[in-house]
Design a protein around this motif. Sequence first.
Motif: not given
Length: 945
Positions: A406-421
């Motif tokens: 959807a082009g919402d890179l801010a949300t995508a980045t936040e979600l991936l950072c959370t998952l990887l932590s």
Amino acid sequence: MVRSDAALVGRAEELRSVVAASVRPPSVVLVEGEAGVGKTRLVTEALRCRELTGRRILAGRGQAMREPFPYGAVLEALQDAGRYLPDARPLNGVTGALRPYLPELGAFLPEAPPTLGDRRADQHRLFRAVREVLDALGPVLLVVEDLHWCDDGSRRLLRFLTADLPRDTSLLLTYRREEVPDGSAFRPAAGATNLLLELRPLDADRTRLLASELLGGSVSAEFAALLHERTGGIPFVIEETVRTLDAQAAMQADRMTARRILDGVAVPARLREAARERLSGLPVPSRRITEAAAVLAAPASAQLLGALAGLPPQRTRHALVLALERHALVELADFHYGFRHPLAQQAVYDAIPGPDRQELHRRAVPLLRQQNPVPLAQLAQHSRKAGALADARRYGEAAADAATSAGDLATATELLCTLLSEPGLDSSDVDRMAVKLSELANYGTAQHEVASALERLLSDDRLSRTHRGQIRLSRGLLLIRQAGSIEAARTQVELAVHELGHRPDLAGRGIAVLGQPWFGATPVAEHLRWLGRVDEVIANTADRTLVLTLLASGLPSRLQIGDPDALAAMDTVSTAVTSAEQQRQLARLHANVADACAWIGHHRRAGSMVRSAIELASNCGAPYLIGIARSTGVHTDWLTGRWDGLDDKARSLLADYRELLPMSGELSLVLGLLATARGERDRAAAHFAAVGPDEPENAVTPVVLAAHAGIASMLLSHSADEAAAARADLGLELLRAKGVWAWSGELLPVAVEAYCRAGRAGAAAALVEEAEREVRHLDAPLAAVALVLCHGVLSAHHGDHAPAAKFFQEAGDGYDHLPAPYPAALAREQSARSKLAMGEPGAAEEFPALAEVFASLGATLASARCRHTHRATGAVVPSRRGRRGYGNELSPRERDVARLLADGHTNREIAEVLFLSRRTVEQHVASVLRKLKVASRGELATAGR
């Protein structure tokens, strides 16, 4: 008993401002403030005001758990348009684009037009459709609350609307500045009424008023002071605290009693206690509904709340009504319920026993899976808290993928950072999600957080060696944008290139970065070695995405160093793209070429490339690239003399991008140059220091060179000739070490003048000869014109005023061609001085016209200098008879004085900057204070801040 219907307290002025702007369409009202400060309450009160009677009000809001559902907040608001459309003017065909998004309005909308086959075109048509509906509804007030939680699509749509608001539309937006993602705050709308209102916590007096209103009687000043101390003046916390108190005891309390009462309610425990008290007063069904709402943490329908609470429909309705009556819950949107504020939700959530919370999260998952669209981010959150970690990872990654699409890179980045932590990931999960994060990282503006996440991954044994090079490369690319990290970044990128032997495409990206000359003090010969390898990779690949990626680094790098073939090569690059990634690389190419053109003197080309870069980056979701282009746009505006409002624009962008070196350095430079042109020495020095001129190895090289030039120019204006020459030495040392003479255009004339004035004319002449050898074969228009100016300075220093005047005039014409009106006017001023020195008739009369040119730009210091020179010749100053009077408005000279006063300058300093007598300055100061209705210069300085 504490009142539940307290009036709005302490916000009368803010309320008047919001209403006044909302009834003067087209208008944009932005209300910002921290959590709990009262933004929603202010909006609610504004909508009740009689001045807004007759306005059609549409309201939506962002959600704390952002889903990758573009335009959600605006579409939510438009759902209610059906009640007004029967009386609206007929809708045109483009509004049919809304039919798939708003089936509720199907009876009023034309048939949906066929897709255009291009996402950008379809998006633009959708945006036009929204604008047309608003135009048809007018007068309309579109309210969007919690903009910081809105999806990127909603923010883009709202920015589109602000760019060309319908004549009878007003926007009222609320947000928390500290939580607006990627520096996405809105800019003023052209041709519209604009209001940016920052709600601040209440002071002690207003805290007392609010507490008294809530309690239904007056509290003591001592009680109010302690309450303010405990709550920080945040209205929500004040209300929640006061609502836990016994009204009579609070109103009768002296200082000691008040302290005892308030000591029993600590932050944040007081909110949890209030939640427990409120929950304990509810019947079991209402308590279960409230707890279900706290667990869901997003506005929910009665059906969903009842299902999660385990209540049948009839009991659900009764329980919900009671929870609403007791103010445990509120209606946040049409038939969707939750809490007035996230702190209230958290307080109730914390009051639920742990096992019960976990069970509610477990039961929420199958219920939310039935929603349309499926709220993937919420499912991930609930699965995680239910202990189903595998499901949490699956939903979270799916949510990140959907946000990316959807082009919402801010949300995508936040979600991936959370998952990887999270612990418990196996190696394949870490590899997969780390690669996704690294691919997104370079287009957002959350650089520090992502760089830290990538650093942790590099020390994570679960990350396979196969992917380590890619993660290291992404980390290096992020570090290169952070102050003080350029040398570390180059090290990381070089290591990554060696680790990526199995991935020539990624290795090529690292090689291209190492070829970029504009970071640090690495000699240009080293960059050329890497650029040669870039050419080899391009020649041996058919991958269009990789080619664009390498061109986006390589072509601007060659342009920066003055390669005469680079600009022609840029013209051969096709703008056709087949993927979002290709469009991002094309946007990066345009942004980097714009930056290069600005530095070497192709100013018109820089402006056009800035515009195309912003358009390309906006349409593919690349906020970092938008920031790069915007900061280059500010620099280009400085160069081309578009200074009106530039100071505010630069400061606003600097607030958004302060942590991102390429933007912050360029913006600080422009602010320093503006301050220098206005004679604001201290302010200029502070901005130049922020550029990092004393640490060139960890700064943006052309910015540092320009800062050295700016500092030397400022010193020359205060006759500190030796210091100016020493500063020029520092700049030239870096220029020679770097070897990019295409960047010498701003430094050379200042250095030559400083050397001449410091008695080093031989060094000045040698520098000009050296520069001519280095620049001769370069595409460097700014440096070429600067060399003409340097010959004028040398000639004037030796008393050869006739050739000097010609050199200066030629330089002025050359600067005009770029265009660069400020240095053009400076060159013509020097030409006029040479003519004056020769005794040429009429030379003195050139200075008033030059003074006006400088004044129109905003160059206060040069304008005052020209007027002073004209007076010093003994020329007759034209009579003021017939010229306009300014009444209670400030005259241009008084505006200059007011600005310098607000900046803290003394009368003596103002006299020096404006070339006026102390007596004249005293008169201007008195007039300024009288006209601005301030009692002292200190009060004016405070107002100026």
